[in-house]
Design a protein around this motif. Structure first.
Motif, PDB file in Angstrom:
ATOM      1  N   ALA A 273      28.859  38.986 -62.561  1.00 30.72           N
ATOM      2  CA  ALA A 273      30.047  39.234 -61.619  1.00 30.72           C
ATOM      3  C   ALA A 273      29.269  39.624 -60.439  1.00 30.72           C
ATOM      4  CB  ALA A 273      30.419  40.638 -62.278  1.00 30.72           C
ATOM      5  N   HIS A 274      28.021  40.080 -60.511  1.00 29.30           N
ATOM      6  CA  HIS A 274      27.435  40.607 -58.929  1.00 29.30           C
ATOM      7  C   HIS A 274      27.355  39.277 -58.128  1.00 29.30           C
ATOM      8  CE1 HIS A 274      24.185  41.602 -56.139  1.00 29.30           C
ATOM      9  NE2 HIS A 274      24.643  42.726 -56.319  1.00 29.30           N
ATOM     10  N   GLU A 275      26.788  38.196 -58.740  1.00 27.27           N
ATOM     11  CA  GLU A 275      26.573  36.911 -58.031  1.00 27.27           C
ATOM     12  C   GLU A 275      27.675  36.420 -57.464  1.00 27.27           C
ATOM     13  OE1 GLU A 275      23.304  35.976 -57.324  1.00 27.27           O
ATOM     14  OE2 GLU A 275      22.918  38.032 -57.828  1.00 27.27           O
ATOM     15  N   ILE A 276      28.721  36.346 -58.490  1.00 27.15           N
ATOM     16  CA  ILE A 276      29.833  35.533 -58.114  1.00 27.15           C
ATOM     17  C   ILE A 276      30.756  36.015 -57.257  1.00 27.15           C
ATOM     18  CG2 ILE A 276      31.566  35.861 -59.870  1.00 27.15           C
ATOM     19  CD1 ILE A 276      31.851  33.005 -60.536  1.00 27.15           C
ATOM     20  N   ASN A 277      30.445  37.279 -56.840  1.00 27.10           N
ATOM     21  CA  ASN A 277      31.607  38.113 -56.106  1.00 27.10           C
ATOM     22  C   ASN A 277      31.465  37.615 -54.615  1.00 27.10           C
ATOM     23  OD1 ASN A 277      33.371  40.174 -55.626  1.00 27.10           O
ATOM     24  ND2 ASN A 277      31.606  41.260 -54.465  1.00 27.10           N
ATOM     25  N   GLN A 278      30.342  36.884 -54.108  1.00 30.46           N
ATOM     26  CA  GLN A 278      30.295  36.428 -52.549  1.00 30.46           C
ATOM     27  C   GLN A 278      31.204  35.340 -52.548  1.00 30.46           C
ATOM     28  OE1 GLN A 278      29.175  38.249 -50.379  1.00 30.46           O
ATOM     29  NE2 GLN A 278      28.524  39.943 -51.877  1.00 30.46           N
ATOM     30  N   PRO A 279      30.848  34.446 -53.686  1.00 28.95           N
ATOM     31  CA  PRO A 279      31.946  33.142 -53.302  1.00 28.95           C
ATOM     32  C   PRO A 279      33.401  33.336 -53.503  1.00 28.95           C
ATOM     33  CG  PRO A 279      30.539  32.928 -55.311  1.00 28.95           C
ATOM     34  CD  PRO A 279      30.009  34.051 -54.491  1.00 28.95           C
ATOM     35  N   LEU A 280      33.458  34.328 -54.345  1.00 29.86           N
ATOM     36  CA  LEU A 280      35.030  34.771 -54.570  1.00 29.86           C
ATOM     37  C   LEU A 280      35.703  35.593 -53.370  1.00 29.86           C
ATOM     38  CD1 LEU A 280      34.933  35.751 -58.484  1.00 29.86           C
ATOM     39  CD2 LEU A 280      35.914  33.681 -57.311  1.00 29.86           C
ATOM     40  N   MET A 281      34.848  36.116 -52.698  1.00 33.88           N
ATOM     41  CA  MET A 281      35.410  36.772 -51.384  1.00 33.88           C
ATOM     42  C   MET A 281      35.738  35.706 -50.253  1.00 33.88           C
ATOM     43  SD  MET A 281      32.762  40.036 -51.191  1.00 33.88           S
ATOM     44  CE  MET A 281      33.193  40.133 -49.632  1.00 33.88           C
ATOM     45  N   SER A 282      34.682  34.674 -50.215  1.00 30.03           N
ATOM     46  CA  SER A 282      34.765  33.646 -49.462  1.00 30.03           C
ATOM     47  C   SER A 282      35.973  32.806 -49.747  1.00 30.03           C
ATOM     48  CB  SER A 282      33.668  33.007 -49.268  1.00 30.03           C
ATOM     49  OG  SER A 282      33.726  31.703 -48.440  1.00 30.03           O
ATOM     50  N   ILE A 283      36.255  32.472 -50.886  1.00 32.98           N
ATOM     51  CA  ILE A 283      37.409  31.839 -51.419  1.00 32.98           C
ATOM     52  C   ILE A 283      38.640  32.635 -51.225  1.00 32.98           C
ATOM     53  CG2 ILE A 283      38.740  30.753 -53.325  1.00 32.98           C
ATOM     54  CD1 ILE A 283      35.949  30.304 -54.812  1.00 32.98           C
ATOM     55  N   ARG A 310      36.503  24.251 -47.661  1.00 33.61           N
ATOM     56  CA  ARG A 310      35.599  25.383 -47.713  1.00 33.61           C
ATOM     57  C   ARG A 310      35.824  26.019 -49.065  1.00 33.61           C
ATOM     58  NH1 ARG A 310      36.714  26.490 -42.307  1.00 33.61           N
ATOM     59  NH2 ARG A 310      38.342  27.910 -42.587  1.00 33.61           N
ATOM     60  N   ILE A 311      37.130  26.295 -49.478  1.00 34.36           N
ATOM     61  CA  ILE A 311      37.708  26.635 -50.873  1.00 34.36           C
ATOM     62  C   ILE A 311      36.886  25.594 -51.930  1.00 34.36           C
ATOM     63  CG2 ILE A 311      39.310  26.891 -52.603  1.00 34.36           C
ATOM     64  CD1 ILE A 311      41.080  27.723 -50.021  1.00 34.36           C
ATOM     65  N   LEU A 312      37.030  24.539 -51.824  1.00 35.97           N
ATOM     66  CA  LEU A 312      36.591  23.645 -52.822  1.00 35.97           C
ATOM     67  C   LEU A 312      34.926  23.921 -52.891  1.00 35.97           C
ATOM     68  CD1 LEU A 312      38.514  20.444 -52.339  1.00 35.97           C
ATOM     69  CD2 LEU A 312      38.453  21.916 -54.231  1.00 35.97           C
ATOM     70  N   ARG A 313      34.256  23.851 -51.717  1.00 32.87           N
ATOM     71  CA  ARG A 313      33.007  24.181 -51.649  1.00 32.87           C
ATOM     72  C   ARG A 313      32.373  25.607 -52.071  1.00 32.87           C
ATOM     73  NH1 ARG A 313      30.903  25.549 -46.041  1.00 32.87           N
ATOM     74  NH2 ARG A 313      31.859  27.632 -46.723  1.00 32.87           N
ATOM     75  N   ASP A 314      33.143  26.560 -51.991  1.00 30.12           N
ATOM     76  CA  ASP A 314      32.993  27.706 -52.672  1.00 30.12           C
ATOM     77  C   ASP A 314      33.152  28.013 -54.066  1.00 30.12           C
ATOM     78  OD1 ASP A 314      31.992  28.951 -49.908  1.00 30.12           O
ATOM     79  OD2 ASP A 314      33.883  29.620 -49.673  1.00 30.12           O
ATOM     80  N   SER A 315      34.210  27.294 -54.613  1.00 29.95           N
ATOM     81  CA  SER A 315      34.398  27.199 -55.848  1.00 29.95           C
ATOM     82  C   SER A 315      33.293  26.522 -56.570  1.00 29.95           C
ATOM     83  CB  SER A 315      35.758  26.662 -56.238  1.00 29.95           C
ATOM     84  OG  SER A 315      35.928  25.139 -55.721  1.00 29.95           O
ATOM     85  N   GLY A 316      33.026  25.374 -56.240  1.00 32.87           N
ATOM     86  CA  GLY A 316      31.899  24.584 -56.746  1.00 32.87           C
ATOM     87  C   GLY A 316      30.760  25.586 -56.756  1.00 32.87           C
ATOM     88  N   ARG A 317      30.619  26.208 -55.593  1.00 36.67           N
ATOM     89  CA  ARG A 317      29.146  27.045 -55.356  1.00 36.67           C
ATOM     90  C   ARG A 317      29.397  28.424 -56.715  1.00 36.67           C
ATOM     91  NH1 ARG A 317      28.357  31.459 -52.324  1.00 36.67           N
ATOM     92  NH2 ARG A 317      26.021  32.320 -51.899  1.00 36.67           N
ATOM     93  N   ARG A 350      27.517  30.677 -42.391  1.00 35.11           N
ATOM     94  CA  ARG A 350      28.954  30.320 -42.209  1.00 35.11           C
ATOM     95  C   ARG A 350      29.583  31.061 -43.314  1.00 35.11           C
ATOM     96  NH1 ARG A 350      27.111  25.050 -41.078  1.00 35.11           N
ATOM     97  NH2 ARG A 350      26.855  24.513 -43.385  1.00 35.11           N
ATOM     98  N   ILE A 351      29.071  31.496 -44.484  1.00 33.81           N
ATOM     99  CA  ILE A 351      29.748  32.200 -45.310  1.00 33.81           C
ATOM    100  C   ILE A 351      29.817  33.648 -45.093  1.00 33.81           C
ATOM    101  CG2 ILE A 351      29.543  33.023 -47.836  1.00 33.81           C
ATOM    102  CD1 ILE A 351      27.917  30.483 -48.467  1.00 33.81           C
ATOM    103  N   LEU A 352      28.925  34.290 -43.943  1.00 37.83           N
ATOM    104  CA  LEU A 352      28.953  35.502 -43.635  1.00 37.83           C
ATOM    105  C   LEU A 352      29.721  35.817 -42.586  1.00 37.83           C
ATOM    106  CD1 LEU A 352      25.262  36.568 -44.098  1.00 37.83           C
ATOM    107  CD2 LEU A 352      27.065  37.664 -45.333  1.00 37.83           C
ATOM    108  N   GLU A 353      30.096  34.722 -41.925  1.00 39.33           N
ATOM    109  CA  GLU A 353      31.008  35.096 -40.679  1.00 39.33           C
ATOM    110  C   GLU A 353      32.356  35.985 -40.565  1.00 39.33           C
ATOM    111  OE1 GLU A 353      32.786  31.292 -39.407  1.00 39.33           O
ATOM    112  OE2 GLU A 353      30.703  30.485 -38.865  1.00 39.33           O
ATOM    113  N   GLY A 354      32.788  36.076 -41.565  1.00 40.16           N
ATOM    114  CA  GLY A 354      33.966  37.108 -42.013  1.00 40.16           C
ATOM    115  C   GLY A 354      33.325  38.642 -42.108  1.00 40.16           C
TER     116      GLY A 354
END
Length: 520
Positions: A273-283, A310-317, A350-354
């Motif tokens: 949950a901790h690790e996957i939180n960042q890509p989910l926020m980006s998605i 970007r959504i596809l990239r973050d979901s794959g990540r 780029r993920i951190l921009e927002g």
């Protein structure tokens, strides 16, 4: 010689006076003269003499034998019989009272002296033996195991209260009975007389009411002074509580193992949950942007395409993160390839921009050009840098002019990545625990991020350290060994710069800076 206090019981007064004089000559003390058994008992109860000289024929309803028996049973006072009769019937009846001596009238001073001395010594020895037996019986009665003693014919001579409770037999009823009649063992051989101490192991005892009890049986022989077996001792240890305790222990152990599995599962779930939180926020952010661009119609197609990519990239990540964490849980070797450090840092920025815009944090990126590749897992390494950067951003919430510095450079034996902030920092006590499992300085933190980061870096043969920043904040430094050793010329070093998209946004005075929510 042992001076004694003596009571004389004689119905002929002349003989009694003469006997008194004899006793005085040999240094004994006469405490009283009596002519009847009843009177003798009364004097003995009051004076408690050391010994009684008793005539067999007395006045009254109680003769000497009856009086002697009463004195022995009631007061444990030894008696010496005085009589002129030695016929077999008189001797037989006198022996029933268990006298300490037997004097035939008339007798000399020496005979009287010797008989009294032997009687006193014999009585003293018997008293010590009785005291020893009482101590032995009290000891056996107080121990927690059942104890049964038998004679040479395997007939019961002693049972302590525990043995009575186990067998269901009272000793007064079991005394003299064969051992096998009282101690019934299921699926066990015959209770033979042991020749040496032996442990028969665990058996099932069937009590008199029919209750089955698990006991541990031990047997030992009783030997006389010549080494001959004269009986045996049987010890029965009740194993019921021990078996219950063992069963409870096994159950507790199973519950502990189950709890440990649940804890490990919980830790794994928490880390995922901790690790996957960042890509989910980006998605989530890209999905929101996608909706806005779709509302613009055909003019927003390029932005829609970029947001969907970007959504596809973050979901794959996110899927890669799950695979990697599950692989670590199974202790599987992570996938490894040559990794461009600066490339994964730029992707992370780029993920951190927002998040940077949201918190008003200025980014200062200084990445040295021409760095050699490192061997490792790009997803894991990027997640480490991202976690450190997000922690730094959240730590600076509420600070004036927050700034995040991310740099990379070549070291003598590898590559160094530094993540610096100007937040409040951590004190020395916190710094010692910061990498411990479930230790966190954030109210909504789980205390797993830094532990996972250090675990990943150690798996890449590197190191992750924390140092204080000046004048405030923290510096996290990652050291990773490179694949290719070499030196980079000074002209290859990129200068420190502010990226336009990462500059802190200008805020209106009436808009307060928003704090990060726990889920961010």
């Amino acid at each position: 010689m042992t001076p004694a206090r003596i009571l004389i019981v004689e119905d002929e007064l002349i003989i009694a006076r003469d006997l008194q004089q004899q006793l005085t000559r040999i240094a004994h003390t006469v405490i009283g003269l009596s002519v009847s058994g009843e009177e003798a008992i009364a004097i003995a109860a009051a004076e408690r003499p050391d010994i009684v000289l008793m005539d067999l024929r007395l006045e009254g309803r109680m003769d000497g034998v009856d009086a002697a028996r009463h004195l022995r049973e009631a007061f444990q006072i030894p008696v010496i019989f005085l009589t002129a009769y030695a016929d077999p019937e008189t001797v037989r009846r006198a022996s029933q009272a268990e006298p300490q001596g037997y004097l035939l009238k008339p007798f000399e001073d020496l005979q009287l002296f010797t008989t009294i001395e032997l009687a006193l010594r014999k009585h003293s020895a018997e008293r010590r033996l009785q005291e020893s037996e009482r101590r032995w019986e009290a000891t056996l009665s107080s121990i927690g195991d059942g104890v049964i003693a038998t004679d040479g014919e395997q007939r019961i001579t002693f049972m302590n209260p525990v043995a009575e409770a186990l067998t269901g037999w009272e000793f007064r009823l079991a005394a003299g009975l064969p051992l096998g009649q009282v101690v019934r063992l299921r699926q066990a051989g015959e209770l033979t007389e042991p020749t040496a101490a032996e442990d028969a192991g665990d058996v099932v005892l069937v009590s008199r009411p029919g209750r089955e009890i698990h006991v541990r049986e031990k047997r030992s022989p009783i030997l006389d002074g010549h080494g001959r077996i004269t009986g045996a001792v049987l010890i029965l240890a009740d194993m019921t509580r021990r078996r219950e305790a063992e069963a409870a222990f096994r159950q507790a152990q199973a519950e502990m193992e189950h709890a440990a599995r649940l804890t490990s599962m919980g830790e794994l779930v928490a880390s995922i949950a901790h690790e996957i939180n960042q890509p989910l926020m980006s998605i989530s952010a890209n999905a929101a942007a996608l909706g806005r661009w779709l509302s613009h119609g055909p003019s927003g197609q390029a932005e829609v395409r970029a947001a969907s990519e970007r959504i596809l990239r973050d979901s794959g990540r996110a899927a890669d993160i799950v695979r990697n964490i599950l692989g670590m849980a199974r202790k599987a070797a992570p996938s490894s390839r040559a990794v461009d450090v600066n490339g994964l840092v730029r992707d992370m920025l780029r993920i951190l921009e927002g998040k940077l815009r949201q918190h008003g944090v200025a980014l200062h990126a200084g990445l040295q050009d021409g760095l050699p590749s490192i061997q490792g897992n790009a997803v894991q390494l990027q997640q480490v840098v991202l976690n450190l950067a997000v922690n730094a951003i959240e730590a600076m919430a509420g600070m004036p002019e927050p700034a995040l510095h991310i740099t990379s450079c070549l070291a003598e034996d590898g590559i160094v990545i530094r993540v610096e902030d100007n937040g409040p920092g951590v004190d020395s006590a916190q710094a010692e625990k910061i990498f411990d499992a479930f230790y966190t300085t954030k109210p909504a933190g789980m205390g797993l991020g830094l532990l996972i980061c250090r675990t990943i870096i150690h798996a890449h043969a590197g190191s992750l350290t924390l140092a204080p920043n000046r004048p405030s904040g923290c510096i996290f430094q990652i050291h990773l060994p490179s694949c290719v050793a070499g030196k980079i010329p000074p002209s290859g070093v990129a200068r420190q710069r502010h990226h336009p998209m990462h500059r802190a946004p200008r805020r209106r005075e009436h808009q307060p800076r928003r704090q990060a929510s726990p889920g961010e």
